[in-house]
Scaffold this active site. Structure first.
Site, PDB file in Angstrom:
ATOM      1  N   GLY A   1       0.798  -1.228   0.000  1.00  0.00           N
ATOM      2  CA  GLY A   1       0.000   0.000   0.000  1.00  0.00           C
ATOM      3  C   GLY A   1       0.825   1.270   0.000  1.00  0.00           C
TER       4      GLY A   1
ATOM      5  CG  LEU B   1      10.809   1.385  -2.344  1.00  0.00           C
ATOM      6  CD1 LEU B   1      12.128   0.736  -1.927  1.00  0.00           C
ATOM      7  CD2 LEU B   1      11.007   2.246  -3.596  1.00  0.00           C
TER       8      LEU B   1
ATOM      9  NE  ARG C   1       4.921  -6.920  13.433  1.00  0.00           N
ATOM     10  CZ  ARG C   1       4.861  -5.875  14.232  1.00  0.00           C
ATOM     11  NH1 ARG C   1       4.502  -6.007  15.491  1.00  0.00           N
ATOM     12  NH2 ARG C   1       5.157  -4.674  13.781  1.00  0.00           N
TER      13      ARG C   1
ATOM     14  CE1 TYR D   1      20.089  -3.913   7.576  1.00  0.00           C
ATOM     15  CE2 TYR D   1      20.401  -1.796   6.494  1.00  0.00           C
ATOM     16  CZ  TYR D   1      19.612  -2.673   7.226  1.00  0.00           C
ATOM     17  OH  TYR D   1      18.347  -2.296   7.605  1.00  0.00           O
TER      18      TYR D   1
HETATM   19  C1  HXC Z   1      13.813   1.198  20.237  1.00  0.00           C
HETATM   20  C2  HXC Z   1      11.615   0.729  19.732  1.00  0.00           C
HETATM   21  C3  HXC Z   1      11.596   1.799  18.783  1.00  0.00           C
HETATM   22  C4  HXC Z   1      12.797   2.564  18.604  1.00  0.00           C
HETATM   23  C5  HXC Z   1       9.652   0.840  18.801  1.00  0.00           C
HETATM   24  N1  HXC Z   1      10.406   0.186  19.701  1.00  0.00           N
HETATM   25  N2  HXC Z   1      10.353   1.827  18.218  1.00  0.00           N
HETATM   26  N3  HXC Z   1      12.712   0.439  20.451  1.00  0.00           N
HETATM   27  N4  HXC Z   1      13.875   2.236  19.367  1.00  0.00           N
HETATM   28  N5  HXC Z   1      12.875   3.563  17.733  1.00  0.00           N
HETATM   29  C6  HXC Z   1       9.979  -0.937  20.527  1.00  0.00           C
HETATM   30  C7  HXC Z   1       8.816  -0.526  21.413  1.00  0.00           C
HETATM   31  O1  HXC Z   1       9.264   0.156  22.568  1.00  0.00           O
HETATM   32  C8  HXC Z   1       8.197  -1.889  21.732  1.00  0.00           C
HETATM   33  O2  HXC Z   1       8.921  -2.567  22.736  1.00  0.00           O
HETATM   34  C9  HXC Z   1       8.414  -2.657  20.448  1.00  0.00           C
HETATM   35  O3  HXC Z   1       9.458  -1.986  19.727  1.00  0.00           O
HETATM   36  C10 HXC Z   1       7.200  -2.703  19.559  1.00  0.00           C
HETATM   37  O4  HXC Z   1       6.792  -1.367  19.311  1.00  0.00           O
HETATM   38  P1  HXC Z   1       5.281  -1.009  19.008  1.00  0.00           P
HETATM   39  O5  HXC Z   1       5.232   0.415  18.613  1.00  0.00           O
HETATM   40  O6  HXC Z   1       4.423  -1.453  20.113  1.00  0.00           O
HETATM   41  O7  HXC Z   1       4.982  -2.011  17.821  1.00  0.00           O
HETATM   42  P2  HXC Z   1       4.329  -1.795  16.482  1.00  0.00           P
HETATM   43  O8  HXC Z   1       3.165  -0.866  16.563  1.00  0.00           O
HETATM   44  O9  HXC Z   1       4.073  -3.141  15.947  1.00  0.00           O
HETATM   45  O10 HXC Z   1       5.435  -1.061  15.601  1.00  0.00           O
HETATM   46  C11 HXC Z   1       6.509  -1.747  15.051  1.00  0.00           C
HETATM   47  C12 HXC Z   1       7.601  -0.756  14.536  1.00  0.00           C
HETATM   48  C13 HXC Z   1       6.982   0.250  13.583  1.00  0.00           C
HETATM   49  C14 HXC Z   1       8.679  -1.567  13.868  1.00  0.00           C
HETATM   50  C15 HXC Z   1       8.162  -0.042  15.736  1.00  0.00           C
HETATM   51  O11 HXC Z   1       7.950   1.237  13.236  1.00  0.00           O
HETATM   52  C16 HXC Z   1       6.478  -0.361  12.328  1.00  0.00           C
HETATM   53  O12 HXC Z   1       5.436  -1.029  12.340  1.00  0.00           O
HETATM   54  N6  HXC Z   1       7.156  -0.177  11.204  1.00  0.00           N
HETATM   55  C17 HXC Z   1       6.752  -0.730   9.890  1.00  0.00           C
HETATM   56  C18 HXC Z   1       7.190   0.128   8.762  1.00  0.00           C
HETATM   57  C19 HXC Z   1       8.688   0.368   8.742  1.00  0.00           C
HETATM   58  O13 HXC Z   1       9.365   0.224   9.753  1.00  0.00           O
HETATM   59  N7  HXC Z   1       9.199   0.774   7.592  1.00  0.00           N
HETATM   60  C20 HXC Z   1      10.606   0.985   7.430  1.00  0.00           C
HETATM   61  C21 HXC Z   1      11.199  -0.201   6.782  1.00  0.00           C
HETATM   62  S1  HXC Z   1      12.558   0.390   5.860  1.00  0.00           S
HETATM   63  P3  HXC Z   1       8.465  -2.545  24.322  1.00  0.00           P
HETATM   64  O14 HXC Z   1       9.499  -3.378  24.990  1.00  0.00           O
HETATM   65  O15 HXC Z   1       8.493  -1.121  24.737  1.00  0.00           O
HETATM   66  O16 HXC Z   1       7.089  -3.152  24.360  1.00  0.00           O
HETATM   67  C22 HXC Z   1      13.728  -0.738   5.727  1.00  0.00           C
HETATM   68  C23 HXC Z   1      14.794  -0.335   4.726  1.00  0.00           C
HETATM   69  C24 HXC Z   1      16.143  -0.781   5.155  1.00  0.00           C
HETATM   70  O17 HXC Z   1      13.703  -1.741   6.329  1.00  0.00           O
HETATM   71  C25 HXC Z   1      17.249  -0.247   4.241  1.00  0.00           C
HETATM   72  C26 HXC Z   1      17.528   1.232   4.411  1.00  0.00           C
HETATM   73  C27 HXC Z   1      18.673   1.781   3.580  1.00  0.00           C
END
Ligand code: HXC
Length: 287
Positions: A21, A24, A71, A151
């Site tokens: 959605g 990329l 997941r 990486y």
């Molecule tokens: C440390 C973190 C954190 C951060 C979240 N957590 N963000 N810890 N630093 N910045 C911890 C939280 O405290 C929690 O642990 C646990 O992770 C889960 O967080 P939630 O917010 O409850 O979970 P959720 O809502 O499922 O969110 C997951 C997410 C979120 C990964 C944090 O960002 C997400 O859904 N992202 C999906 C989209 C995404 O990330 N896109 C980018 C991909 S790009 P505790 O212990 O507190 O419960 C990519 C490209 C790579 O991969 C190459 C680049 C060049």
């Protein structure tokens, strides 16, 4: 941009795109649909799914959106079943959904590690297993394309859960390419370098000066553009790549190799100045 591929190169394909959605994944959905594929996109949020489906349909393409969370094994299974009910047998899978954030590894909580690894590695496994099982039972071929990262091979500071899970995806791909080749199933990865998207940049690039620094690491001097990624995606999904399996193709403008060579830091400096310095060294050595 003029189209490189025959306009029906993906006709007859029903392609699943996780995380389709936004970012990329959305570009992949639009490009594949524009080349004749029926795409089913999965993701957690309905709004971007609906927007992407509408955009594809507006241009005459065939798309369905189904909300799901990669997941959860059971949710993935019902997603694949629903996709087939709506649009017929799945023939291709793109494991694109990913999660990531910057964090020192020593402060990561178990939940933080889980959130990334379950999305990236478990999610890719559940989808691959679900599609592979169907293809093997039916005796039909299939293609899995997984989005890794550069990486995955080198490791990287501050993104440990992403690095280990993407490495797992590459290893899963190689393992299953060996195991499932006999069923006519091909599995490959693309390892993209920096391709700016809102989702990735908001989590991984703290400010524009860091983006400039990242750009300097790339010998081609710029970030990748979505069509450069989707060119490779279409090639790898289509029969143009019918003998390609178990590969992990790096698409990064030369970034990874350039960061390894001992003297490659010179490429980040002004080229005239570097060449003048070499001349001075040469003259000094002769004197
Ligand atoms: C440390 C973190 C954190 C951060 C979240 N957590 N963000 N810890 N630093 N910045 C911890 C939280 O405290 C929690 O642990 C646990 O992770 C889960 O967080 P939630 O917010 O409850 O979970 P959720 O809502 O499922 O969110 C997951 C997410 C979120 C990964 C944090 O960002 C997400 O859904 N992202 C999906 C989209 C995404 O990330 N896109 C980018 C991909 S790009 P505790 O212990 O507190 O419960 C990519 C490209 C790579 O991969 C190459 C680049 C060049």
């Amino acid at each position: 941009m003029s189209e490189l591929f025959a306009s029906d190169i993906l006709a007859d394909q029903h392609i699943i795109i996780t995380g389709g959605g936004t970012g990329l994944g959305r570009h992949m959905a639009e490009r594949c649909a524009s080349l004749g594929a029926t795409v089913t996109i999965g993701g957690r949020r309905e709004e971007p799914l609906n927007e992407t489906v509408a955009a594809v349909r507006d241009t005459g393409g065939k798309a369905e959106g189904i909300s799901m969370n990669v997941r959860e094994a059971e949710t993935v299974e019902s997603f694949l079943a629903e996709a087939e009910e709506r649009s017929g047998p799945i023939t291709r899978l793109i494991n694109n959904a990913a999660a990531n954030f910057l964090s020192p590894s020593h402060t990561l909580s178990p939940n933080g590690f889980d959130a990334i690894v379950k999305t990236n590695l478990y999610g890719s496994f559940f989808c691959t297993h679900g599609c592979g099982t169907r293809w093997i039972e039916r005796g039909t071929p299939g293609v899995v394309l997984s989005i890794a990262t550069t990486y995955a091979e080198t490791g990287s500071a501050f993104v440990l859960p992403s690095a280990v899970s993407k490495a797992g995806i590459v290893t899963m791909t190689k393992s299953l390419a060996a195991e499932w080749g006999t069923y006519g199933i091909r599995l490959n990865c693309i390892a993209p370098g920096p391709f700016p998207t809102k989702g990735a940049w908001s989590r991984l690039v703290p400010d524009p000066s860091i983006a400039e620094m990242m750009k300097k690491r790339v010998p081609l001097g710029r970030f990748g553009e979505p069509h450069e990624l989707t060119n490779l995606v279409v090639f790898m999904l289509s029969d143009l790549s019918s003998y390609l399996s178990g590969a992990n193709i790096v698409l990064d403008g030369g970034e990874v190799l350039a960061s390894g060579g001992q003297f490659n830091d010179f490429i980040k400096q002004d080229r005239e100045g570097v060449l003048a310095m070499f001349e001075m060294m040469r003259a000094a050595a002769k004197a």
